[in-house]
Design a protein around this motif. Structure first.
Motif, PDB file in Angstrom:
ATOM      1  N   VAL A 175      49.575  21.171 -30.560  1.00 48.62           N
ATOM      2  CA  VAL A 175      49.898  19.822 -29.627  1.00 48.62           C
ATOM      3  C   VAL A 175      48.805  19.823 -28.646  1.00 48.62           C
ATOM      4  O   VAL A 175      48.511  20.741 -27.875  1.00 48.62           O
ATOM      5  N   ILE A 176      48.246  18.601 -28.277  1.00 46.73           N
ATOM      6  CA  ILE A 176      47.113  18.482 -27.368  1.00 46.73           C
ATOM      7  C   ILE A 176      47.944  17.367 -26.197  1.00 46.73           C
ATOM      8  O   ILE A 176      48.471  16.460 -26.657  1.00 46.73           O
ATOM      9  N   ALA A 177      47.896  18.024 -25.250  1.00 50.16           N
ATOM     10  CA  ALA A 177      48.872  17.176 -23.933  1.00 50.16           C
ATOM     11  C   ALA A 177      47.486  16.750 -23.066  1.00 50.16           C
ATOM     12  O   ALA A 177      46.661  17.551 -22.526  1.00 50.16           O
ATOM     13  N   VAL A 178      47.588  15.329 -22.677  1.00 51.40           N
ATOM     14  CA  VAL A 178      46.409  14.584 -21.928  1.00 51.40           C
ATOM     15  C   VAL A 178      46.984  14.111 -20.673  1.00 51.40           C
ATOM     16  O   VAL A 178      48.054  13.449 -20.828  1.00 51.40           O
ATOM     17  N   ASP A 179      46.521  14.634 -19.639  1.00 54.70           N
ATOM     18  CA  ASP A 179      46.913  14.158 -18.221  1.00 54.70           C
ATOM     19  C   ASP A 179      46.181  12.595 -18.127  1.00 54.70           C
ATOM     20  O   ASP A 179      45.085  12.446 -18.163  1.00 54.70           O
ATOM     21  N   ASN A 182      35.682  11.583 -20.394  1.00 53.21           N
ATOM     22  CA  ASN A 182      35.004  12.932 -20.915  1.00 53.21           C
ATOM     23  C   ASN A 182      36.132  13.714 -21.680  1.00 53.21           C
ATOM     24  O   ASN A 182      35.496  14.265 -22.857  1.00 53.21           O
ATOM     25  N   ALA A 183      37.294  13.554 -21.249  1.00 49.32           N
ATOM     26  CA  ALA A 183      38.409  14.417 -22.226  1.00 49.32           C
ATOM     27  C   ALA A 183      38.563  13.817 -23.590  1.00 49.32           C
ATOM     28  O   ALA A 183      38.614  14.460 -24.438  1.00 49.32           O
ATOM     29  N   ILE A 236      47.319  22.613 -26.213  1.00 49.89           N
ATOM     30  CA  ILE A 236      46.026  22.275 -25.572  1.00 49.89           C
ATOM     31  C   ILE A 236      46.309  21.524 -24.451  1.00 49.89           C
ATOM     32  O   ILE A 236      46.805  20.391 -24.695  1.00 49.89           O
ATOM     33  N   LEU A 237      46.129  21.831 -23.351  1.00 55.12           N
ATOM     34  CA  LEU A 237      46.537  21.095 -22.080  1.00 55.12           C
ATOM     35  C   LEU A 237      45.350  20.863 -21.286  1.00 55.12           C
ATOM     36  O   LEU A 237      44.808  21.631 -20.810  1.00 55.12           O
ATOM     37  N   LEU A 238      45.301  19.400 -21.238  1.00 54.19           N
ATOM     38  CA  LEU A 238      43.810  18.792 -20.545  1.00 54.19           C
ATOM     39  C   LEU A 238      44.046  18.272 -19.397  1.00 54.19           C
ATOM     40  O   LEU A 238      44.803  17.301 -19.420  1.00 54.19           O
ATOM     41  N   THR A 239      43.844  18.734 -18.209  1.00 51.95           N
ATOM     42  CA  THR A 239      44.114  18.276 -16.899  1.00 51.95           C
ATOM     43  C   THR A 239      43.296  18.843 -15.957  1.00 51.95           C
ATOM     44  O   THR A 239      42.467  19.535 -16.067  1.00 51.95           O
ATOM     45  N   TYR A 247      35.759  23.089 -18.002  1.00 53.70           N
ATOM     46  CA  TYR A 247      34.989  21.679 -18.532  1.00 53.70           C
ATOM     47  C   TYR A 247      33.467  21.587 -18.265  1.00 53.70           C
ATOM     48  O   TYR A 247      33.316  21.637 -17.242  1.00 53.70           O
ATOM     49  N   THR A 248      32.674  21.448 -19.523  1.00 57.97           N
ATOM     50  CA  THR A 248      31.309  21.601 -19.358  1.00 57.97           C
ATOM     51  C   THR A 248      30.855  20.460 -20.010  1.00 57.97           C
ATOM     52  O   THR A 248      30.652  19.263 -19.256  1.00 57.97           O
ATOM     53  N   THR A 249      30.670  20.555 -21.291  1.00 54.95           N
ATOM     54  CA  THR A 249      30.356  19.035 -22.021  1.00 54.95           C
ATOM     55  C   THR A 249      31.218  19.250 -23.226  1.00 54.95           C
ATOM     56  O   THR A 249      31.963  20.235 -23.733  1.00 54.95           O
ATOM     57  N   PRO A 250      31.311  18.205 -23.866  1.00 55.60           N
ATOM     58  CA  PRO A 250      32.441  17.802 -24.956  1.00 55.60           C
ATOM     59  C   PRO A 250      32.072  18.703 -25.886  1.00 55.60           C
ATOM     60  O   PRO A 250      33.135  19.489 -26.417  1.00 55.60           O
TER      61      PRO A 250
END
Length: 282
Positions: free
Chosen positions: A28-32, A49-50, A128-131, A213-216
């Protein structure tokens, strides 16, 4: 021979539904999508970027069933767990800052929701927690960690933003020029900074990994490596209707004809028909 050639032609009529099966890991991908994801310490902003990274990621996760959560202080399912790359890309593209009706940020909310989404799958799964890591409800985080551990969920936390931080745009014009920055209740301008410490602790507590985070492309590659080794379960991937093959009918008739030919009793042919001359009597 007629029936044999008819069988080789592969006659088909009628339809049947077949289901394709596959084995997949669950992620599961969780996006802020809180206001802080508008910050422009990464160009054009954190959320863009995310989204770029996530589009690369879902195109590479061919052996994963993936779901998407959007969260602020509450979490909502944007896309149920699926193998449909087009659906995942659509929901990734639709993510926007402040798209949810509640402000703030809670890391516990997406962890709890992901646990419910993944509970029916056995073995190890991934969130995958993106925040940017700014958590406005730290008291709930400990309980969320225990929930993740109980359900075999490894948290791969991606910290997006800079430690120095930057201001959060609150209002822009049609060209994207910033007209006003976000202020708190006391009227002070808010500076949003990346909180790596919280994300690192959350990842370590669940046996996952923290990725800055650096580059996609670089982050997508690191996430792929981090989710390898998850447990897989068999599931249906697709169903479709096809015509039924009916070659067995003419093939059976051909075999019966051949068997009849070989088993048919044959007598001795008359000598005259065989072209033999009768011996002369003396």
């Amino acid at each position: 021979m007629f029936f044999l050639f008819l069988a080789l032609a592969g006659p088909q009529w009628g339809t049947e539904v077949i289901e394709a099966q596959g084995t997949f890991a669950q992620t599961v991908i969780a996006v802020d999508v809180s206001a802080s994801m508008r910050a422009r310490d990464l160009k054009p902003d954190r959320l863009d970027n995310a989204k770029s990274m996530l589009r690369m990621l879902v195109s590479n996760l061919k052996d994963e069933r993936v779901g998407i959560i959007a969260f602020t202080s509450q979490a909502y399912v944007q896309c149920p767990i699926t193998t449909d790359e087009d659906a995942l890309t659509y929901f990734i593209n639709s993510l926007k800052p402040d798209m949810l009706p509640v402000p703030g940020t809670s890391l516990a909310a997406p962890v709890s929701l992901a646990a419910r989404m993944l509970a029916k799958y056995p073995g190890h799964k991934a969130l995958i927690l993106l925040t940017d890591g700014e958590d406005h409800s730290p008291d709930e985080l400990k309980a969320a960690q225990e929930t993740a551990l109980k359900n075999g969920i490894r948290i791969i936390a991606i910290g997006i933003g800079t430690k120095e931080g930057t201001l959060i745009p609150a209002r822009t014009d049609a060209s994207g020029k910033i007209l006003e920055y976000k202020k708190d209740k006391e009227g002070k301008t808010v500076v949003s900074k990346l909180d790596e410490k919280t994300l690192l602790e959350l990842a370590q507590a669940t046996g996952g990994a923290y990725i800055a985070y650096t580059t996609p492309a670089q982050v997508a590659a690191k996430v792929e490596a981090a989710v390898r080794g998850l447990d897989r379960t068999a599931s249906r991937t697709a169903s479709r209707a096809i015509y039924k093959n009916r070659y067995a009918f003419p093939l059976t008739l051909a075999m019966l004809c051949l068997a009849g030919y070989l088993l048919w009793p044959r007598g001795r042919r008359p000598a005259a028909e065989a072209g033999e001359k009768e011996p002369q009597k003396r």
